[in-house]
Design a protein around this motif. Structure first.
Motif, PDB file in Angstrom:
ATOM      1  N   PRO A 149      17.152  68.293  12.564  1.00 37.54           N
ATOM      2  CA  PRO A 149      18.015  68.986  11.601  1.00 37.54           C
ATOM      3  C   PRO A 149      17.430  69.010  10.179  1.00 37.54           C
ATOM      4  N   ALA A 150      16.807  67.874   9.775  1.00 40.86           N
ATOM      5  CA  ALA A 150      16.203  67.849   8.444  1.00 40.86           C
ATOM      6  C   ALA A 150      15.059  68.858   8.343  1.00 40.86           C
ATOM      7  N   LEU A 151      14.277  68.984   9.452  1.00 40.21           N
ATOM      8  CA  LEU A 151      13.171  69.931   9.446  1.00 40.21           C
ATOM      9  C   LEU A 151      13.675  71.378   9.349  1.00 40.21           C
ATOM     10  N   THR A 152      14.694  71.710  10.154  1.00 41.23           N
ATOM     11  CA  THR A 152      15.233  73.071  10.106  1.00 41.23           C
ATOM     12  C   THR A 152      15.885  73.369   8.747  1.00 41.23           C
ATOM     13  N   ALA A 153      16.558  72.349   8.172  1.00 42.37           N
ATOM     14  CA  ALA A 153      17.145  72.540   6.840  1.00 42.37           C
ATOM     15  C   ALA A 153      16.056  72.763   5.800  1.00 42.37           C
ATOM     16  N   GLY A 154      14.942  72.014   5.928  1.00 42.88           N
ATOM     17  CA  GLY A 154      13.833  72.208   4.986  1.00 42.88           C
ATOM     18  C   GLY A 154      13.249  73.605   5.080  1.00 42.88           C
ATOM     19  N   ALA A 208      25.166  78.247   9.812  1.00 41.02           N
ATOM     20  CA  ALA A 208      24.946  77.166   8.856  1.00 41.02           C
ATOM     21  C   ALA A 208      23.589  77.299   8.171  1.00 41.02           C
ATOM     22  N   LEU A 209      22.561  77.649   8.936  1.00 43.21           N
ATOM     23  CA  LEU A 209      21.231  77.806   8.344  1.00 43.21           C
ATOM     24  C   LEU A 209      21.188  79.008   7.391  1.00 43.21           C
ATOM     25  N   LEU A 210      21.888  80.098   7.748  1.00 41.65           N
ATOM     26  CA  LEU A 210      21.930  81.246   6.854  1.00 41.65           C
ATOM     27  C   LEU A 210      22.658  80.900   5.552  1.00 41.65           C
ATOM     28  N   ALA A 211      23.756  80.135   5.653  1.00 43.41           N
ATOM     29  CA  ALA A 211      24.475  79.715   4.453  1.00 43.41           C
ATOM     30  C   ALA A 211      23.600  78.825   3.578  1.00 43.41           C
ATOM     31  N   LEU A 212      22.847  77.920   4.207  1.00 44.45           N
ATOM     32  CA  LEU A 212      21.948  77.049   3.463  1.00 44.45           C
ATOM     33  C   LEU A 212      20.838  77.853   2.787  1.00 44.45           C
ATOM     34  N   CYS A 213      20.295  78.824   3.504  1.00 40.57           N
ATOM     35  CA  CYS A 213      19.251  79.688   2.931  1.00 40.57           C
ATOM     36  C   CYS A 213      19.804  80.488   1.742  1.00 40.57           C
ATOM     37  N   SER A 214      21.059  80.967   1.874  1.00 39.94           N
ATOM     38  CA  SER A 214      21.662  81.746   0.796  1.00 39.94           C
ATOM     39  C   SER A 214      21.856  80.897  -0.452  1.00 39.94           C
TER      40      SER A 214
END
Length: 392
Positions: free
Chosen positions: A139-144, A90-96
């Motif tokens: 989760p908000a911090l990791t998403a940021g 999920a984090l890789l998809a968000l980064c992409s």
């Protein structure tokens, strides 16, 4: 189709990105299992089988994140609700998605990821040290962090793409300048070759034509024509060698003097020896130097060459008039041809090149049929005074 303009990923790049996402998800999955054991909770069968299968599906979906970035990111974010092992995916998809630097897309995926993490916390009630607020902040911090990394990568890609475009544009401009320089050099060589050789070869062709069509010539006249052909051919070779020497020579080294008005008597004498009834009339005292003198010489040379080609054996009158400050006027008039003879091939570019020379010298060129089926070539060239004045 790649929709974000990013360079295509190679096999190694794709592999290590997926491996990093899997490693991060595995870390979260193992940590969740440890916390469940620590709290005396027994992980159910979903944790052992379903969770890894969902994570595997998410990692597989990431293979298409370049083609369908928004769809893949939202799908993986929602699927991560049921799988802690899919957290890295999920984090890789968000980064992409963040690499595209489109706030609307990123703003749609980030809330989906944060909300999904809340459902995941309900699936595995391991608790959190600071309380329920931490379930939203973390989760908000990791998403940021993922968005920041993706935005930086996207900016770097845009900069590299811009530099590549500039380099390609500069390379195209360099090729265009090189092609233009080659074309200009070819034109210069062709012009010099025409100016030097066309005159000599035309005179030689006219003399050879006289030998072929005149059967009433005496032995002495034949010898004169043959000698003229030999001399003209030799002079053509010498002038060709001079032109090639100038083109190849060091620009700082010694060079042959350029043609000027001083060479006109010799030019007319050569035409007369080749069979033209050429006459030079001049009222000019002295003469302009530089481009004007060279251009005037080329005008007379082109006029005599054309007369030898198209009207062999005719009378040609070369007239020079003018003075410093009033301009220089030169005319070459030939009478109609006395007889029809085979004409040598013509390039068709002599007068075009001459017009360019006259224009560059600041003058005007005119050529037209003269009364009585003759032909007239005229040029008016500026002749500056010594004090710097020019013709108005």
């Amino acid at each position: 189709m790649n929709t974000d303009g990013a360079p295509p990923l190679g096999g190694w790049q794709q592999t290590w990105r997926l491996a990093a996402a899997a490693a991060l998800g595995l870390t979260v999955w193992l940590q969740t299992g440890v916390l469940l054991r620590w709290q005396a909770l027994v992980p159910g069968p979903w944790f052992v089988t379903g969770d890894p299968l969902v994570a595997l599906g998410c990692l597989t979906a990431l293979l298409w994140r370049r083609r369908f970035p928004r769809a893949v990111a939202l799908t993986v974010a929602v699927a991560s609700t049921a799988s802690t092992l899919a957290t890295g995916a999920a984090l890789l998809a968000l980064c992409s998605v963040a690499t595209r630097r489109r706030p609307a897309e990123t703003g749609a995926v980030v809330p989906a990821y944060v909300i999904a993490s809340q459902f995941a916390a309900g699936l595995y009630p391991v608790g959190s040290p600071p309380g329920t607020l931490w379930l939203l902040v973390f989760p908000a911090l990791t998403a940021g962090i993922a968005v920041a990394v993706g935005t930086a990568i996207g900016a770097r890609r845009a900069e590299v793409r811009s530099l590549r475009d500039r380099a390609e544009s500069a390379e195209r401009e360099q090729r265009a300048r090189a092609a233009q320089a080659r074309a200009l050099e070819r034109n210069r060589i062709a012009r010099e070759m025409h100016d030097v050789l066309a005159h000599r070869i035309s005179l030689v062709a006219m003399q050879a034509g006289a030998l072929d069509h005149r059967g009433d010539l005496t032995a002495e006249e034949n010898r004169v024509l043959i000698r003229g052909i030999a001399d003209g051919s030799r002079q053509a070779l010498e002038e060709l060698r001079d032109v090639l020497g100038v083109l190849r020579a060091d620009p700082d080294g010694p060079q042959s003097p350029p043609p000027s008005l001083d060479g006109l008597p010799g030019l007319v004498a050569d035409a007369r020896a080749a069979g033209l009834d050429a006459r030079l009339t001049t009222t000019v005292a002295g003469g302009p130097a530089g481009a004007v003198g060279r251009t005037c010489y080329r005008v007379v040379q082109e006029g005599l060459t054309n007369a030898a080609k198209h009207a062999p054996g005719t009378r040609v009158d070369v007239v020079l008039e003018g003075a410093a400050g009033d301009g220089l006027h030169v005319s070459v008039r030939n009478s109609p041809p006395a007889a029809t003879a085979a004409r040598p091939p013509a390039s068709g570019f002599g007068l075009l090149g001459l017009a360019e020379r006259v224009t560059l010298a600041g003058g005007m060129l005119d050529h037209r049929p003269a009364p009585g089926d003759g032909y007239l070539l005229t040029a008016h060239l500026p002749w500056p005074r010594r004090d710097g004045g020019t013709t108005e």
